[in-house]
Write an enzyme that holds these catalytic residues in place. Sequence first.
Site, PDB file in Angstrom:
ATOM      1  N   CYS A 156       0.711  -0.930   0.264  1.00 52.38           N
ATOM      2  CA  CYS A 156       0.083   0.015  -0.142  1.00 52.38           C
ATOM      3  C   CYS A 156       0.688   1.314  -0.166  1.00 52.38           C
ATOM      4  CB  CYS A 156      -0.696  -0.084   1.123  1.00 52.38           C
ATOM      5  SG  CYS A 156      -1.993  -1.168   1.178  1.00 52.38           S
ATOM      6  N   HIS A 184      -3.314   7.255   3.959  1.00 52.67           N
ATOM      7  CA  HIS A 184      -3.694   6.177   3.227  1.00 52.67           C
ATOM      8  C   HIS A 184      -5.771   5.815   3.719  1.00 52.67           C
ATOM      9  CE1 HIS A 184      -3.653   1.673   1.531  1.00 52.67           C
ATOM     10  NE2 HIS A 184      -3.463   1.437   2.722  1.00 52.67           N
ATOM     11  N   ASN A 237     -10.162   0.181   0.373  1.00 56.49           N
ATOM     12  CA  ASN A 237      -8.717  -0.207   0.692  1.00 56.49           C
ATOM     13  C   ASN A 237      -7.898  -0.412  -1.060  1.00 56.49           C
ATOM     14  OD1 ASN A 237      -5.599  -0.267   0.917  1.00 56.49           O
ATOM     15  ND2 ASN A 237      -5.825  -1.318   2.863  1.00 56.49           N
TER      16      ASN A 237
END
Length: 324
Positions: A112, A251, A281
């Site tokens: 990520c 994030h 996500n």
Amino acid sequence: MGVRFLSTGAGLPDKVLTNADLEKMVDTSDQWIVERTGIKERRMAAPDQATSDLAVLAARHALETAHLTPADIDLIVVATCTPDHLFPSTACLVQKALGAVNAAAFDLSAACSGFLFGLSAVSGMMEAGMAKRALLIGADTLTRFTDWKDRGTCVLFGDGAGALLLEKTEGPSDLLAVHLGSDGSVSDILSIPGGGSRHPLGSGVGEFPPFIHMEGKEVFKHAVVRMMEAMEAALKKCGKTVEDLALIIPHQANLRIIDAIAKRLKTKEDKVFRNVQKYGNMSAATTIIALDEAVRSGRVQRGDSVGLIAFGAGLTWASAILKW
Ligand code: UT7
């Protein structure tokens, strides 16, 4: 000497998977998902769409916005942990689809945090004189590595790609600071155990499936601490404070993590970007799709300072302060 940011782009699959859809697949509820994560829906790649297809959509969007052609690009970097194949790289497939014949192309993997690790790598290469105009893409299709029987993970992830076009400049850099960090000692709390060279597909897939394994509570704790640490380190490097930033883009994994960061940064609610409700996500695509949305909606204007923070498997974490 440094880099200028020319444009952004996004590539999202059309299919929307709602919490109501998930209620029919696993023992979950819209109420649980919204209360514990903030997510209402996410995008899912079509059966014939792989990571490179989304990356190409994002790249074309960024090129059109900057009025450039694929031949103007001399470097393509794709940050991804869900490549089309182990090799060739997804970046080479993007190069082929775009017809970017003058570009060198390679992938980079930091889960990520991949987009911000990529930003550091690409800007460093440009400053070293190795590229003049680069396409940096964050792209992932984590729904392909999701166990649809595991309610603890299958509600969290979505697919997407975002692109940033950068140009080398002899003037001051628009990338004001970057901070990167990793802790491999806890790599097992977030991983895809099977499908790599440790546990290849076809040998013990039952025990080591090619699906996301996450110890959610542990990951949550690390995420808040590391993202805060990263933001403070990058601000310190460029002598700025949270007040100097027009927008902070953390994030987008869980609204509760984003809220915890906003609280600790002691900043106004609306200074912290949130779109996790719509997309879940999206791994390496998350921060760059958020930046693209913020730029296109006018929340980020030319000259604004923006803070980006990411956290993911590895563990990896990263932050960047940029002047848009
Ligand atoms: O990009 C990488 C970064 N990733 C992250 O930052 C993710 C970090 N972690 C999280 O976001 C959260 O830990 C989760 C959203 C994954 C889970 O939330 P939680 O508050 O930590 O819940 P939990 O895992 O402790 O589960 C609480 C309960 C359990 O039931 P019992 O044992 O209390 O009876 C779970 O079985 O909730 C249950 N549960 C669910 N219930 C309905 C877990 N998933 C679900 C679900 N629907 N989807």
